[in-house]
Design a protein around this motif. Sequence first.
Motif, PDB file in Angstrom:
ATOM      1  N   LEU A   4       1.422  25.534  -1.124  1.00 23.20           N
ATOM      2  CA  LEU A   4       1.582  24.059  -1.403  1.00 23.20           C
ATOM      3  C   LEU A   4       3.033  23.390  -1.068  1.00 23.20           C
ATOM      4  CD1 LEU A   4       0.709  21.291  -2.680  1.00 23.20           C
ATOM      5  CD2 LEU A   4       1.577  22.032  -4.848  1.00 23.20           C
ATOM      6  N   MET A   5       3.071  22.589  -0.080  1.00 25.15           N
ATOM      7  CA  MET A   5       4.400  21.886  -0.151  1.00 25.15           C
ATOM      8  C   MET A   5       4.313  20.615  -0.231  1.00 25.15           C
ATOM      9  SD  MET A   5       3.717  23.938   3.231  1.00 25.15           S
ATOM     10  CE  MET A   5       2.518  24.591   2.420  1.00 25.15           C
ATOM     11  N   MET A   6       5.095  19.965  -1.025  1.00 20.50           N
ATOM     12  CA  MET A   6       4.882  18.605  -1.501  1.00 20.50           C
ATOM     13  C   MET A   6       5.970  17.948  -1.802  1.00 20.50           C
ATOM     14  SD  MET A   6       1.700  17.424  -4.066  1.00 20.50           S
ATOM     15  CE  MET A   6       1.467  15.589  -4.205  1.00 20.50           C
ATOM     16  N   GLU A   7       6.244  16.502  -1.419  1.00 18.30           N
ATOM     17  CA  GLU A   7       7.349  15.703  -1.611  1.00 18.30           C
ATOM     18  C   GLU A   7       6.984  14.811  -2.732  1.00 18.30           C
ATOM     19  OE1 GLU A   7      10.522  13.407   0.868  1.00 18.30           O
ATOM     20  OE2 GLU A   7       8.423  12.961   1.476  1.00 18.30           O
ATOM     21  N   THR A   8       7.927  14.219  -3.493  1.00 24.73           N
ATOM     22  CA  THR A   8       8.010  13.219  -4.545  1.00 24.73           C
ATOM     23  C   THR A   8       7.255  11.991  -3.872  1.00 24.73           C
ATOM     24  OG1 THR A   8      10.363  12.713  -4.503  1.00 24.73           O
ATOM     25  CG2 THR A   8       9.441  14.056  -6.369  1.00 24.73           C
ATOM     26  N   SER A   9       7.381  11.658  -2.719  1.00 23.83           N
ATOM     27  CA  SER A   9       6.821  10.502  -2.083  1.00 23.83           C
ATOM     28  C   SER A   9       5.457  10.649  -2.040  1.00 23.83           C
ATOM     29  CB  SER A   9       7.349  10.484  -0.642  1.00 23.83           C
ATOM     30  OG  SER A   9       6.708  11.370   0.121  1.00 23.83           O
ATOM     31  N   GLY A  10       4.545  11.578  -2.076  1.00 22.15           N
ATOM     32  CA  GLY A  10       3.180  11.848  -2.472  1.00 22.15           C
ATOM     33  C   GLY A  10       2.697  12.357  -0.972  1.00 22.15           C
ATOM     34  N   PRO A  12       0.873  -1.166  -0.071  1.00 18.20           N
ATOM     35  CA  PRO A  12      -0.018   0.085  -0.045  1.00 18.20           C
ATOM     36  C   PRO A  12       0.858   1.291  -0.030  1.00 18.20           C
ATOM     37  CG  PRO A  12       0.030  -0.940   2.435  1.00 18.20           C
ATOM     38  CD  PRO A  12       1.070  -1.935   1.325  1.00 18.20           C
ATOM     39  N   ASN A  13       1.397   1.512  -1.070  1.00 20.74           N
ATOM     40  CA  ASN A  13       2.457   2.650  -1.149  1.00 20.74           C
ATOM     41  C   ASN A  13       2.275   3.192  -2.670  1.00 20.74           C
ATOM     42  OD1 ASN A  13       4.591   4.364  -1.534  1.00 20.74           O
ATOM     43  ND2 ASN A  13       6.129   2.772  -1.216  1.00 20.74           N
ATOM     44  N   PRO A  14       1.946   4.326  -2.889  1.00 21.35           N
ATOM     45  CA  PRO A  14       1.397   5.176  -3.996  1.00 21.35           C
ATOM     46  C   PRO A  14       2.874   5.623  -4.845  1.00 21.35           C
ATOM     47  CG  PRO A  14       0.980   6.529  -2.364  1.00 21.35           C
ATOM     48  CD  PRO A  14       1.055   5.264  -1.700  1.00 21.35           C
ATOM     49  N   GLU A  15       4.035   5.289  -4.008  1.00 22.36           N
ATOM     50  CA  GLU A  15       5.310   5.450  -4.675  1.00 22.36           C
ATOM     51  C   GLU A  15       5.866   3.970  -5.496  1.00 22.36           C
ATOM     52  OE1 GLU A  15       9.162   7.840  -3.312  1.00 22.36           O
ATOM     53  OE2 GLU A  15       8.116   6.733  -1.761  1.00 22.36           O
ATOM     54  N   HIS A  16       5.161   3.116  -5.098  1.00 23.45           N
ATOM     55  CA  HIS A  16       5.514   1.864  -5.659  1.00 23.45           C
ATOM     56  C   HIS A  16       5.017   1.547  -6.772  1.00 23.45           C
ATOM     57  CE1 HIS A  16       6.723  -2.494  -5.683  1.00 23.45           C
ATOM     58  NE2 HIS A  16       7.763  -2.237  -4.810  1.00 23.45           N
ATOM     59  N   PRO A  17       5.791   0.883  -7.764  1.00 26.29           N
ATOM     60  CA  PRO A  17       5.160   0.673  -9.262  1.00 26.29           C
ATOM     61  C   PRO A  17       4.240  -0.370  -8.929  1.00 26.29           C
ATOM     62  CG  PRO A  17       7.645   0.535  -9.382  1.00 26.29           C
ATOM     63  CD  PRO A  17       7.085   0.915  -7.896  1.00 26.29           C
ATOM     64  N   SER A  18       4.154  -1.413  -8.010  1.00 23.18           N
ATOM     65  CA  SER A  18       2.930  -2.372  -8.071  1.00 23.18           C
ATOM     66  C   SER A  18       1.658  -2.004  -7.750  1.00 23.18           C
ATOM     67  CB  SER A  18       3.547  -3.690  -7.062  1.00 23.18           C
ATOM     68  OG  SER A  18       3.554  -3.089  -5.798  1.00 23.18           O
ATOM     69  N   ALA A  19       1.834  -0.910  -6.915  1.00 19.49           N
ATOM     70  CA  ALA A  19       0.407  -0.196  -6.393  1.00 19.49           C
ATOM     71  C   ALA A  19       0.050   0.610  -7.453  1.00 19.49           C
ATOM     72  CB  ALA A  19       0.620   0.876  -5.051  1.00 19.49           C
ATOM     73  N   MET A  20       0.842   1.420  -8.158  1.00 18.96           N
ATOM     74  CA  MET A  20       0.224   2.230  -9.238  1.00 18.96           C
ATOM     75  C   MET A  20      -0.217   1.553 -10.464  1.00 18.96           C
ATOM     76  SD  MET A  20       0.354   5.098  -8.039  1.00 18.96           S
ATOM     77  CE  MET A  20      -0.386   6.277  -9.453  1.00 18.96           C
ATOM     78  N   SER A  47       4.549  11.056  -7.773  1.00 17.95           N
ATOM     79  CA  SER A  47       5.991  11.732  -8.069  1.00 17.95           C
ATOM     80  C   SER A  47       5.759  13.130  -8.621  1.00 17.95           C
ATOM     81  CB  SER A  47       6.736  10.798  -8.594  1.00 17.95           C
ATOM     82  OG  SER A  47       8.004  11.369  -8.555  1.00 17.95           O
ATOM     83  N   ASN A  48       6.777  13.531  -9.638  1.00 15.94           N
ATOM     84  CA  ASN A  48       6.749  15.002 -10.074  1.00 15.94           C
ATOM     85  C   ASN A  48       5.255  15.183 -10.754  1.00 15.94           C
ATOM     86  OD1 ASN A  48       9.552  16.036 -10.109  1.00 15.94           O
ATOM     87  ND2 ASN A  48       9.731  13.937 -10.762  1.00 15.94           N
TER      88      ASN A  48
END
Length: 628
Positions: free
Chosen positions: A459-465, A347-355, A392-393
Amino acid sequence: MLRNAALHRAVLAADQPAHLPVGVLPRSMPSMRSCLKTQIGLGFQGRPTLLLRAAAEPAAQTAERGLYSKIQDPEPGQIPRPRAGAITGTELETLQKRFKGLQNGSDVRGIAMAGVPHEPVTLTPGAAFFIGHAFAKTLSKKMNKAPRVAVGRDCRMSGPMMEAALQAGLLAGGARQVDSFGLATTPCMFYSIVADGYEGSIMLTASHMPWNANGLKFFTAAGGFEKSDVASMLQMAIEECAAKGVMVGDTSSENAHVLASALAQDPSNVKQVNFLPRYADFLRELIIKGVNSKEHPRKPLTGMKIVVDAGNGAGGFFATEVLAPLGADITGSQFLDPDGSFPNHIPNPEHPSAMAAGAKATTAAGADLGIVFDTDVDRSAIVDRNGREINSNRFIALMSAVILREHPGTTIVTDSVTSNGLADFIAALGGKHLRFKRGYKNVIGKGMELNNQGVETHLMMETSGHGALKENYFLDDGAYLAVKVVIELVRRRLSGQGDIGELLDTLKEPAEAAEYRLRITPTPENPDFKEVGQMVLDRFHNWIQSGGAGPSWSVDPINHEGWRINVAEDEGRRGWLLLRQSLHDPLLVLNVESESSGQVREYTKKVLEFMLQSCTGLAIDVAPLSKK
């Protein structure tokens, strides 16, 4: 005869396992059984005990002794001694290491369940108890009164036990009331402070980490705890634990204390509160007001199909309690049921499998939008109707477009590894981009600092989501970001502006991107990995400045961590590298992007040459740079 029978029973009782009825011999002892029968049959009168002993002992030496056959008398000193008094000396050092090893920046994290080889349990119910005790003491000291605290958890299997121990610790530490939310999200826990005036709240979660991990996140009215707050609180926990003579990690020691403390508390001071529906109400009202539909004022999502992938974390409520009641068709949503084993994907929107799973579900359902959450819903990502993965970006660019429409010219803070294309995208929309450090707390903290200085930063945002908005108390909230996207989608649909993904048409993306993690091994000559990492960074900077990489490589004029290097490529294309230290781990991290195919490998080769030539004698694992 009666006396002889009594003696007979006594002898049998002495020679057999204590749990067996007197006079019953185990079937695993045939030699003793037959020996005893023979001697009794001799008919000696008045002296049966002696004969029984003499006959039984030789046979017992070779006979199996049932459940006790392999037990040997312990050597002197092997039997553990009961713990007494305060913990001092080397045991205190052990206790300090155990607690301090749980700090993960601004929160606490550890292994909470056994079951994975080489991953011993480090976060125990006893640790949760004393951390809760210290949190209550911290709040009492700051506020001059006994605090009311809310506790929630995600769906991890260790959660209920941790929650019970934490509640006992909070009460023992002086909390006047503890409200147990059960299943909750991290943003929900902060919202409870805003909405209901709790003095503090704690979320039990380890975010996207595996099933055997768990952790704690801490909130007050001022926001989330900082790194220094957690360090101070852990020190308080160590002192209380040592004073009570409890060795965390020793189950016989900590369990007795936790249970005794829990039984000593007034149970009426703990209440079960189903708070998540209150948070869902808040999110629904945001959408109703944001869309402002004239045709469907209370069901503004009528006609929209939205898929949610909650990854079996705590985010399933967003589909069933936020979107569906507003008229959205959520058919095709998946993994909404909480399951702490996370059986479908990380359960990680940074991970390819989740996306990939979220994109597949969105396109299969023919949905207008897909939303992917992490376990505790402080992060999210988006999928457009064509299956384009927006994290991410891309997600930062999407949120920038939304926020800059609402707040033209605002500053947007991101972490250090965002792309050149994102900076150009924000500038083209009239925004100001500040590329800061990795770590969502760093990014959000910088935004708060700028606002305090009078620099409007929405807005403050990191590439991790992780993304926070000024309008939402500077809280990183994946559900709130999803709400903003849903509102924008409906607004565009109603005004005939097309799909949400079209906002990213002008975002220039790299042709290649890669990340390499180089482990630093402490040595007797260089025991501090931070010092070793800094030596490498200093040498890297000097190498670039001296022209070691060639004239096309130059140091970026603004660096907040490590060194970002700009590379001029052919035909006006650009690339960049960032070499930095990991925030918490003994690692150097190299991020590389290029707008030209094949260039990432060339950049990496140059960095490898630098490492081999200029960093000899330092224990840096450069093997990842050699992999194709």
